[in-house]
Design an enzyme around this catalytic site. Structure first.
Site, PDB file in Angstrom:
ATOM      1  CB  SER A  16      43.327 -16.518  43.272  1.00  0.00           C
ATOM      2  OG  SER A  16      42.589 -15.655  42.453  1.00  0.00           O
ATOM      3  CE1 TYR A  58      42.116 -21.200  39.652  1.00  0.00           C
ATOM      4  CE2 TYR A  58      41.029 -19.070  39.947  1.00  0.00           C
ATOM      5  CZ  TYR A  58      42.180 -19.838  39.934  1.00  0.00           C
ATOM      6  OH  TYR A  58      43.392 -19.249  40.196  1.00  0.00           O
ATOM      7  CE  LYS A 117      44.234 -21.472  42.839  1.00  0.00           C
ATOM      8  NZ  LYS A 117      45.520 -22.149  42.979  1.00  0.00           N
ATOM      9  N   GLY A 159      29.743 -12.846  36.002  1.00  0.00           N
ATOM     10  CA  GLY A 159      30.662 -13.227  37.088  1.00  0.00           C
ATOM     11  C   GLY A 159      31.747 -12.200  37.363  1.00  0.00           C
TER      12      GLY A 159
END
Ligand code: NAD
Ligand code: UD1
Length: 341
Positions: A126, A150, A154, A295
């Protein structure tokens, strides 16, 4: 016999579109999914579109025994690994679930693959691995970072894959960094089902168009962009799916491992998307401006050059097609959608 491909997470939003491309390209995909974020109805849609039986295993990627059982059927040319949890806010409140699913799943999968002698892997990464990007458009050589659990999974997955590829040359790995996937299949039969759980822009706009939400909250109107709302690189889901078949082909043809952006190279702001969707659907999309979402970054746009050089990949479909196909899918899956809002 056609080459089998194990498609983990194949019943989900992106996986179901890749399934169709694999069939069209002459592969024999086997969907491996625990249905934690998928509806079995997607299998009927895939059958209807392809006019062939869908080979599906309902199991978890953390279950090495189940993985070994399916891989022992033989004939697998590779694995496309999408199965993962993907909600940023959920990852902040339940980080261990993300480490377990996303990192535990990858480790278990690679062990089962190696045991079966299957060492070609296409991995869903991602643009989140760029953290707060240093430059836009973002080349693959940009620094990597994470801003939430998350994103950490990745980035850590990419790093694990790099170390394995360096230590064990039998592996060939394609890591694909998706920018913002959007849109639905041209049949209107599959796409991303908007739910309360998803916090992404397209599903939120879809819920407003369907009358499930009174208005869209636009997070941030003071970014350094033409209209003050944040800018993203939205890539049509059918373009994104095509990138996976190209990546797999590259691994099969010459074993060339690669790590590339899958994006268009073109940014659109949140307000642009809202207006494009209103036009494509003929629905009013009321909105309210709100402070920035914690964020979020101002701009995230891919430098798509490397994917074109390495894979011959180029995204072709426009924002208008993303909006139109989403609306077509919503009309088919939500009868009466046009009158809902
Ligand atoms: P999705 O939730 O629709 O699909 C994921 C699928 O994996 C679901 O069908 C789910 O049931 C399955 N799954 C989850 N955990 C599993 C497990 N432990 N075992 C077996 N199956 C499991 O999500 P998506 O949007 O299709 O995303 C697919 C992949 O792409 C994910 O790895 C995600 O992180 C990555 N990705 C998505 C986006 C995006 O915007 N959608 C962006 C970048 C990367
Ligand atoms: C998010 C994740 C990213 C993940 C990707 C796919 C964050 C910080 N990033 O990307 O890690 O890979 O989803 O799951 O969560 N927006 C609104 N109103 C809404 C919804 C979104 O204004 O109701 C705005 C957001 O503030 C953002 C833009 O739309 O500026 C895109 O948001 P989203 O679709 O969630 O994607 P990203 O944040 O780019």
């Amino acid at each position: 016999m056609a080459d089998r491909i194990l498609l983990t997470g194949g019943a989900g939003y992106i996986g179901s579109h890749i399934y169709l491309d694999l069939v069209a390209a002459g592969f024999d995909p086997v969907i491996y999914d625990n249905f934690s974020n998928a509806d079995v109805a997607v299998l009927d849609a895939l059958k209807q579109i392809t006019q062939r039986r869908v080979d599906v295993v309902r199991a978890d990627v953390r279950n090495g025994t189940a993985l070994r059982a399916v891989l022992s059927r033989g004939g697998f040319a590779g694995v496309i690994h999408l199965a993962a949890l993907k909600s940023v806010p959920e990852s902040v409140s339940s980080p261990r679930a993300y480490f377990d699913n996303n990192l535990g799943g990858l480790i278990t999968l690679m062990q089962a693959m190696d045991d079966a002698g299957v060492n070609r892997l296409v991995f869903s990464s991602s643009a989140t691995v760029y953290g707060t990007p240093e430059t836009v458009p973002i080349p693959e050589t940009a620094g990597r970072d994470y801003t939430n659990p998350y994103g950490f999974t990745k980035l850590a997955s990419e790093q694990m894959l790099e170390m394995v590829a360096a230590a064990e040359p039998r592996w060939s790995i394609g890591a694909l960094r998706y920018f913002n996937p959007a849109g639905a299949h041209s049949s209107g039969l599959i796409g991303e089902t908007p739910s309360e759980k998803t916090t992404n822009l397209f599903p939120a706009i879809a819920r407003v168009a369907l009358g499930q939400l009174p208005r869209l909250t636009v997070f941030g109107d003071d970014y350094d962009t033409p209209d003050g709302s944040a800018e993203r690189d939205f890539i049509h889901i059918e373009d994104l799916a095509a990138g996976h078949v190209l990546s797999l082909r590259r691994l099969i043809e010459d074993g060339h491992s690669h790590c590339v952006n899958l994006g268009t190279g073109r940014g659109h702001t949140v307000l642009e998307v809202l207006h494009a969707f209103a036009k494509a659907s003929g629905q009013e999309i009321p909105h309210v401006l709100a402070p920035r979402r914690p964020g979020d970054v101002a701009r995230s746009v891919a430098d798509p050059a490397m994917a074109e050089t390495v894979l011959g990949f180029r995204a072709r479909r426009s924002l208008e097609e993303m909006c139109k196909s989403t609306w077509r899918m919503l009309e088919q899956t939500h009868p009466g959608a046009r009158d809902a809002a």
